[in-house]
Design a protein around this motif. Sequence first.
Motif, short mmCIF file in Angstrom:
data_model
loop_
_atom_site.label_atom_id
_atom_site.label_comp_id
_atom_site.label_asym_id
_atom_site.label_seq_id
_atom_site.Cartn_x
_atom_site.Cartn_y
_atom_site.Cartn_z
N LEU A 6 0.84 -1.19 0.00
CA LEU A 6 0.00 0.00 0.00
C LEU A 6 0.88 1.25 0.00
N THR A 7 0.56 2.22 -0.86
CA THR A 7 1.35 3.45 -0.93
C THR A 7 0.56 4.68 -0.50
N GLU A 8 -0.77 4.58 -0.46
CA GLU A 8 -1.58 5.76 -0.14
C GLU A 8 -2.85 5.34 0.58
N LEU A 9 -3.21 6.10 1.61
CA LEU A 9 -4.45 5.86 2.35
C LEU A 9 -5.10 7.19 2.66
N ARG A 10 -6.35 7.34 2.27
CA ARG A 10 -7.12 8.55 2.56
C ARG A 10 -8.44 8.11 3.18
N ILE A 11 -8.64 8.49 4.44
CA ILE A 11 -9.89 8.14 5.12
C ILE A 11 -10.50 9.40 5.75
N SER A 12 -10.52 10.46 4.99
CA SER A 12 -11.00 11.75 5.50
C SER A 12 -12.51 11.89 5.37
#
Length: 149
Positions: A6-12
């Motif tokens: 995994l390179t990116e995580l967005r949980i906004s």
Amino acid sequence: MNLTKLTELRISSNNLTGRMPDFFQSWNQFQKLEIQASGLQGPIPSSISVLSNLTELRISDLNGGGSVSPNLSNMISLQRLMLRSCNLSGPMPSDLSAMSQLKTLDLSFNRLEGSILDSADLTPLQNLYLTSNLLTGSIPDWIKSRDNR
């Protein structure tokens, strides 16, 4: 979690509950983490310090109790750092001066104390946001002598 590629995580912008997750240890490919207005509670877990390949770290609006700034010394590739409204207290993080690629720094709406770092190493910085903290002292020369453009 076994998300080693995994390179990116967005949980906004969610209504999540509970504390901010503490499962970053094996994410050595990770480059971008965005947890803004997620509903999660602080503090920012210390395991975040292992994310040495991060170029962007954006965390904001953490609920719950306060904490000191996390250890950022391994994150020398950061270009954008936002720890806005995370209930951080204590001095400005001293490890910011090692971030020679940092272009945006937002530590607004915390309870950081002391003076702004006096570091010529932060010259690539294009955007600096320190609104609503408990900072004191004078504005460092590296900020005052910046090109007005």
